[in-house]
Design a protein around this motif. Structure first.
Motif, PDB file in Angstrom:
ATOM      1  N   ARG A   3     -20.135 -15.336 -36.411  1.00 56.36           N
ATOM      2  CA  ARG A   3     -19.736 -14.093 -35.756  1.00 56.36           C
ATOM      3  C   ARG A   3     -20.759 -12.983 -35.989  1.00 56.36           C
ATOM      4  O   ARG A   3     -21.095 -12.236 -35.087  1.00 56.36           O
ATOM      5  N   HIS A   4     -21.239 -12.887 -37.223  1.00 52.75           N
ATOM      6  CA  HIS A   4     -22.073 -11.742 -37.596  1.00 52.75           C
ATOM      7  C   HIS A   4     -23.331 -12.241 -38.302  1.00 52.75           C
ATOM      8  O   HIS A   4     -23.261 -12.904 -39.334  1.00 52.75           O
ATOM      9  N   PRO A  47     -21.428 -12.112 -31.457  1.00 49.73           N
ATOM     10  CA  PRO A  47     -20.625 -10.888 -31.356  1.00 49.73           C
ATOM     11  C   PRO A  47     -21.229  -9.695 -32.108  1.00 49.73           C
ATOM     12  O   PRO A  47     -21.125  -8.559 -31.652  1.00 49.73           O
ATOM     13  N   TYR A  48     -21.844  -9.960 -33.281  1.00 49.58           N
ATOM     14  CA  TYR A  48     -22.339  -8.880 -34.136  1.00 49.58           C
ATOM     15  C   TYR A  48     -23.726  -9.205 -34.667  1.00 49.58           C
ATOM     16  O   TYR A  48     -23.997 -10.342 -35.094  1.00 49.58           O
ATOM     17  N   THR A  50     -26.770  -7.170 -37.190  1.00 48.41           N
ATOM     18  CA  THR A  50     -27.201  -6.010 -37.969  1.00 48.41           C
ATOM     19  C   THR A  50     -28.661  -6.191 -38.358  1.00 48.41           C
ATOM     20  O   THR A  50     -29.035  -7.220 -38.921  1.00 48.41           O
ATOM     21  N   LEU A 122     -22.461  -7.462 -27.306  1.00 51.80           N
ATOM     22  CA  LEU A 122     -22.972  -7.508 -28.672  1.00 51.80           C
ATOM     23  C   LEU A 122     -22.804  -6.156 -29.355  1.00 51.80           C
ATOM     24  O   LEU A 122     -23.115  -5.111 -28.788  1.00 51.80           O
ATOM     25  N   GLN A 123     -22.311  -6.191 -30.583  1.00 55.46           N
ATOM     26  CA  GLN A 123     -22.186  -4.990 -31.410  1.00 55.46           C
ATOM     27  C   GLN A 123     -23.393  -4.947 -32.347  1.00 55.46           C
ATOM     28  O   GLN A 123     -23.472  -5.703 -33.322  1.00 55.46           O
ATOM     29  N   THR A 125     -25.794  -3.160 -35.030  1.00 55.24           N
ATOM     30  CA  THR A 125     -25.870  -2.137 -36.068  1.00 55.24           C
ATOM     31  C   THR A 125     -27.299  -2.061 -36.576  1.00 55.24           C
ATOM     32  O   THR A 125     -27.892  -3.087 -36.926  1.00 55.24           O
ATOM     33  N   THR A 168     -19.512   0.083 -42.941  1.00 56.49           N
ATOM     34  CA  THR A 168     -19.273  -1.074 -42.084  1.00 56.49           C
ATOM     35  C   THR A 168     -17.798  -1.460 -42.053  1.00 56.49           C
ATOM     36  O   THR A 168     -17.467  -2.605 -41.744  1.00 56.49           O
ATOM     37  N   LEU A 171     -16.476  -3.607 -39.265  1.00 59.87           N
ATOM     38  CA  LEU A 171     -17.242  -4.805 -38.909  1.00 59.87           C
ATOM     39  C   LEU A 171     -16.835  -5.972 -39.802  1.00 59.87           C
ATOM     40  O   LEU A 171     -16.541  -5.782 -40.986  1.00 59.87           O
TER      41      LEU A 171
END
Length: 235
Positions: A3-4, A47-48, A50, A122-123, A125, A168, A171
């Protein structure tokens, strides 16, 4: 399922040095790589994401290099990038100490955040002027202020409370940390959030990191057995 993904983008200076180029050229090529990897993350339906763009320790670099990096961020995060994020439906947000950034760069960041606030893809950061230890200190300070104000019982402070006062808080914690450039450390990045992340170290210098390299890291992750302290599912 991944996911991240969090990435420490390392190797810009060495990429330039190996080619006899100024370090600023390596940073420019690194910014191009960051843009390329955001596109790749969209294509791979992450999805995420950073990205560690500028650490709190980077302020200790020579003034000329810091000035170059600030100029790079202005260009990288400006109107052209905002338009691309709109086209890709990417939401952009920043974590880190904005008080140390130039005021005009903060305004650029805020415009980008506002313009992408409703994007559903897409998120992304971006960690700027960020340090993991300072984030935890700031979290503890916010909790202490709530206790002093009578809003929070000290006995109610648990892991969820600490996580909820981090930058965060909204998140999911990273599943996978990627660091390029051959170094094998996390360099004060997302110290709380990376507690159970899988680590992937690539010898590829960041300006050369590609869609295929990201896909390879994700493939490697999928072959791992994440146990979170429990026994292996194959035991």
């Amino acid at each position: 399922m991944v996911r991240h993904v969090a990435i420490i983008m390392d190797g810009n200076g060495r990429w330039a040095a190996r080619r006899g180029l100024p370090r600023r050229v390596g940073h420019w090529r690194g910014a191009e790589a960051a843009r390329r990897i955001v596109r790749a993350a969209v294509e791979l339906e992450l999805p995420y994401l950073t990205l560690f763009a500028f650490s709190s320790e980077n302020w200790n670099r020579p003034v000329s290099e810091v000035v170059d990096l600030m100029g790079l961020l202005r260009r990288y995060l400006g109107d052209d990038y905002s338009q691309e994020m709109q086209r890709l439906d990417v939401r952009v947000r920043m974590i880190g100490d904005r008080s140390r950034l130039p005021a005009d760069l903060v305004r650029i960041v805020e415009r980008l955040e506002d313009a992408s606030a409703d994007h559903k893809g897409l998120q992304l950061t971006v960690a700027l002027s960020y340090g993991g230890r300072q984030e935890i200190v700031d979290s503890a300070r916010r909790l202490a202020q709530r206790v002093a104000a009578g809003e929070l019982d000290p006995t109610a402070i648990d892991e969820a409370a600490v996580a909820g006062s981090l930058e965060t808080a909204d998140l999911p914690h990273p599943d996978l940390l990627i660091r390029t450039g051959g170094e094998q450390r996390i360099s004060n990045f997302l110290l709380w959030q990376l507690a159970y992340a899988e680590l992937y170290f690539s010898d590829r210098l960041w300006p050369d990191f590609s869609h295929a390299d990201l896909a390879e890291a994700l493939s490697d992750y999928r072959q791992r057995d994440r146990r979170f302290g429990a026994l292996s599912s194959t035991a």
